[in-house]
Design an enzyme around this catalytic site. Sequence first.
Site, PDB file in Angstrom:
ATOM      1  N   LYS A   1       0.802  -1.125  -0.115  1.00 36.63           N
ATOM      2  CA  LYS A   1      -0.117   0.066   0.076  1.00 36.63           C
ATOM      3  C   LYS A   1       0.733   1.185   0.123  1.00 36.63           C
ATOM      4  O   LYS A   1       1.461   1.555   1.127  1.00 36.63           O
ATOM      5  CB  LYS A   1      -0.828   0.010   1.217  1.00 36.63           C
ATOM      6  CG  LYS A   1      -2.085   1.070   0.801  1.00 36.63           C
ATOM      7  CD  LYS A   1      -2.840   1.491   2.263  1.00 36.63           C
ATOM      8  CE  LYS A   1      -2.362   2.730   2.840  1.00 36.63           C
ATOM      9  NZ  LYS A   1      -2.096   3.969   1.725  1.00 36.63           N
TER      10      LYS A   1
ATOM     11  N   GLU B   1       9.428   1.756  10.402  1.00 38.93           N
ATOM     12  CA  GLU B   1      10.391   2.565  10.356  1.00 38.93           C
ATOM     13  C   GLU B   1       9.697   4.035  10.365  1.00 38.93           C
ATOM     14  O   GLU B   1       8.745   4.192   9.465  1.00 38.93           O
ATOM     15  CB  GLU B   1      10.753   2.477   8.834  1.00 38.93           C
ATOM     16  CG  GLU B   1      11.443   1.153   8.751  1.00 38.93           C
ATOM     17  CD  GLU B   1      12.605   1.106   7.446  1.00 38.93           C
ATOM     18  OE1 GLU B   1      13.455   0.259   7.615  1.00 38.93           O
ATOM     19  OE2 GLU B   1      12.272   1.784   6.401  1.00 38.93           O
TER      20      GLU B   1
ATOM     21  N   CYS C   1      13.134  11.324   6.373  1.00 40.22           N
ATOM     22  CA  CYS C   1      13.075  10.585   7.806  1.00 40.22           C
ATOM     23  C   CYS C   1      14.325  10.958   8.574  1.00 40.22           C
ATOM     24  O   CYS C   1      14.297  11.379   9.877  1.00 40.22           O
ATOM     25  CB  CYS C   1      12.808   9.166   7.912  1.00 40.22           C
ATOM     26  SG  CYS C   1      13.890   8.377   6.930  1.00 40.22           S
TER      27      CYS C   1
HETATM   28  P1  NAD Z   1       1.507   8.471   7.925  1.00 41.71           P
HETATM   29  O1  NAD Z   1       1.717   7.521   9.096  1.00 41.71           O
HETATM   30  O2  NAD Z   1       0.737   9.651   7.686  1.00 41.71           O
HETATM   31  O3  NAD Z   1       1.134   7.525   6.616  1.00 41.71           O
HETATM   32  C1  NAD Z   1       2.145   6.391   6.309  1.00 41.71           C
HETATM   33  C2  NAD Z   1       1.049   5.429   5.644  1.00 41.71           C
HETATM   34  O4  NAD Z   1       0.288   4.850   6.598  1.00 41.71           O
HETATM   35  C3  NAD Z   1       0.245   5.778   4.272  1.00 41.71           C
HETATM   36  O5  NAD Z   1       0.268   4.877   3.530  1.00 41.71           O
HETATM   37  C4  NAD Z   1      -1.183   5.903   5.182  1.00 41.71           C
HETATM   38  O6  NAD Z   1      -2.355   5.697   4.170  1.00 41.71           O
HETATM   39  C5  NAD Z   1      -1.270   4.701   6.000  1.00 41.71           C
HETATM   40  N1  NAD Z   1      -1.985   5.034   7.313  1.00 41.71           N
HETATM   41  C6  NAD Z   1      -2.319   6.264   7.900  1.00 41.71           C
HETATM   42  N2  NAD Z   1      -3.257   5.836   8.896  1.00 41.71           N
HETATM   43  C7  NAD Z   1      -3.387   4.601   8.802  1.00 41.71           C
HETATM   44  C8  NAD Z   1      -4.147   3.925   9.848  1.00 41.71           C
HETATM   45  N3  NAD Z   1      -4.696   4.244  10.980  1.00 41.71           N
HETATM   46  N4  NAD Z   1      -3.995   2.499   9.484  1.00 41.71           N
HETATM   47  C9  NAD Z   1      -3.376   1.944   8.565  1.00 41.71           C
HETATM   48  N5  NAD Z   1      -2.436   2.869   7.732  1.00 41.71           N
HETATM   49  C10 NAD Z   1      -2.544   3.993   7.941  1.00 41.71           C
HETATM   50  O7  NAD Z   1       2.936   8.879   7.259  1.00 41.71           O
HETATM   51  P2  NAD Z   1       3.539   9.580   6.023  1.00 41.71           P
HETATM   52  O8  NAD Z   1       3.236  11.055   6.205  1.00 41.71           O
HETATM   53  O9  NAD Z   1       3.162   9.182   4.872  1.00 41.71           O
HETATM   54  O10 NAD Z   1       5.179   9.608   6.355  1.00 41.71           O
HETATM   55  C11 NAD Z   1       5.804  10.679   6.766  1.00 41.71           C
HETATM   56  C12 NAD Z   1       6.588   9.987   8.019  1.00 41.71           C
HETATM   57  O11 NAD Z   1       7.030   8.674   7.759  1.00 41.71           O
HETATM   58  C13 NAD Z   1       7.576  11.104   8.899  1.00 41.71           C
HETATM   59  O12 NAD Z   1       7.201  10.910  10.066  1.00 41.71           O
HETATM   60  C14 NAD Z   1       8.540  10.295   8.300  1.00 41.71           C
HETATM   61  O13 NAD Z   1       9.631  10.541   9.370  1.00 41.71           O
HETATM   62  C15 NAD Z   1       8.356   9.029   8.400  1.00 41.71           C
HETATM   63  N6  NAD Z   1       9.351   8.119   7.427  1.00 41.71           N
HETATM   64  C16 NAD Z   1      10.069   7.374   8.181  1.00 41.71           C
HETATM   65  C17 NAD Z   1      11.027   6.598   7.471  1.00 41.71           C
HETATM   66  C18 NAD Z   1      12.274   5.775   8.072  1.00 41.71           C
HETATM   67  O14 NAD Z   1      12.986   5.003   7.361  1.00 41.71           O
HETATM   68  N7  NAD Z   1      12.436   5.502   9.365  1.00 41.71           N
HETATM   69  C19 NAD Z   1      11.220   6.739   6.080  1.00 41.71           C
HETATM   70  C20 NAD Z   1      10.248   7.664   5.496  1.00 41.71           C
HETATM   71  C21 NAD Z   1       9.369   8.422   6.115  1.00 41.71           C
END
Ligand code: NAD
Length: 694
Positions: free
Chosen positions: A392, A465, A500
Amino acid sequence: MKKKIGVSYTEILFKNYWNWFTHEDLKDEFELVELSFEKNNTPDIYKCDGLVLTGGVDVHPSLYKGADTYNNSPELFHLERDVFESKIYHYAQLNKLPVLGICRGMQLINVLEGGKLIQDLDNGNERHKKEQTDKEHVINVESNSLLNKVAGSDTGHVNSAHHQAIDPSAIGSNLKVNAFENDDEKIIEGLEFADKTNKGFMLCVQWHPERIREKEYNPLSENLKKEFMAAVRDTHNKKLVITNPANDEIIAALNEDSRESLVKKIELLHSSQATWDSESIVYRVEVIKKFSALLEENIEQLASVLSTEVGKPLQQSRNEINGARSRIKWMADNAERFLSDEVMTITEGLQEKISYEPLGVICNISAWNYPWLVGVNVFVPALLAGNAVMYKPSEYSTLTGLEIERLLKKAGVPENIFHMAIGGKETGEILVQMDFDGYFFTGSFKTGKHIYETVAHKMVPCQLELGGKDPLYVCDDVKDVHSVATATADGAFYNNGQSCCAVERIYVHERIYDEYIYAFIKEVRSWKAGLPGEQAVHIGPLTRKMQLDLLEEQVQDAINKGAKLLAGGKRMNKKGNFFEPTVFTNVTHDMLLMREESFGPIIGIMKVKNDAEALKLMQDTEYGLTASVYSDSKQRAEKILKQLNTGTGYWNCCDRVSAAVPWSGRKHSGIGSTLSHQGLRAFTKPKAWHLKIS
Ligand code: NAD
């Protein structure tokens, strides 16, 4: 929003299909989408509310175990078309979308449902084969059929231009004949579902309603079209609307997956995974290498899709795809070494070894900031290890997700080994409730924690992550303050700070502080902001509009608490999600800017007296992703980094990831590792073998 009808055809006579649908009255309501195997525009399939499979060259005999050669077989088959149209048909069935199968389209559907074809009609060709013009004949429509209801008649007059036909002894499962030719041979003229429970509208006809004489008056053309369009009008697909963050324009509206379609997909993944696992690791490595080669071949198109969708400058999109390729290379080169059986002990009469078995079907819920990189971290090792994957992508990077799916399949990943789930939070929630053998999530701490808690009772691996508030310290012994300032500014602002592991807090020794700030600001002011496709642009729009509010809140909070604004501080006065690169000094840890992930082009810089003060401030966070120290002394840097509870430590570098070492967060930054041998094995269950030779 207009309903979209996808028409799959080849160049020959395509205009007839187009003209059939683009009648004046319908233009405001419907839009036609050209689906073409030659363009392989798979992502466009997901935009459609109804689908038409049309006429053309014979279906490849291998699809129904037919003889390779036969009378009137074409010089060239279009196997790629068969594969492309299979995708269309399966997609329609997964989502109960209306389907019209015309001539070859009907024959393909029969084959896809398990049926066979008469390869050549021999004598029947005199009545059916296309010559200068179509032939014509009468058909009998079966009572009690959908076609009968649509035509409003037991009989009708149709055209004919084919030399193959449906084999009456091999009708696809759950299909029934709804019309025969009015002749002793009883050539099959139409098919529909036998049991229509839980099925979308579907009618298949052997004739060509789109070009039949007087088609506007013939119910077997006009009524057919109208009923199909009524069924399309009646679809209620929830749409995922994707906008370009650089200008707020809508670029696509895709059908979201429903719970029902996801259930079907997970069933298909579960039933196919063992076959993929039974392939050798060498074979799976070859497929993944081919995928990487396709990224190289298509890099300009892929970069353009990525930039349009997430707003990053085009060169940064190219860099990301190349970065994904180098990660794939490491994983592909090392998969055999780390996923093969490991013999641990051999003594007389005893062997002890470990084998690495795939988890099964894993769920990969991903983020948008580096969709290629964070995606590749998960689905590549998962596939290499023999798993099937439900992927997803974020709702903000779904078009890239579709490209990933398209190219994985093109590289040879079997149809039911990789499926995509289209949608946002609700779709993610459905996936989290389903039965996967492992969950691999990239995203925010808030969502990650929720997923971790929700799946805990399933007793399957769940790896996270998550975000960070990564600190960077510049010691007083750095040789070239100017170049350190330039490099660290890039670490904070590359990809607009939406990484991130972006530098989110900077601490600078007081002895070099003024020089550092001067060089840092000079660097930030040198960057060009603009549209992703413009030359030399370094700062594009932010991907998500809502992030602008968060940045404004952090700016206001910092100003209210006494911070000094040295650059930026507000939205840019233009369309799209642009925010000025923003630099604050005089910051404290009471400010949101120094505590909460900003994920944008904003940084707070603090002056420190010594290493001890820097260390204390660096430690003051709930996150634990990366930390960085710039110093002339490796020993001094390592001493500080060892005392920080982070997954990664950087000396004289920052904001970088390598496939050779684990990528892992601690505390609120996550659990588990991707990349390196740890990341390859994260998608496996080790089995211990005690083999005693008696
Ligand atoms: P997000 O948590 O809003 O969404 C991530 C994913 O989760 C999306 O696909 C979203 O549709 C899904 N999602 C949202 N709510 C959900 C729920 N209740 N149940 C299941 N799935 C759900 O994050 P984002 O805005 O997409 O990404 C940004 C964040 O990701 C930042 O905090 C960034 O630091 C982190 N990030 C971490 C890494 C790493 O390697 N540590 C890499 C990239 C991004």
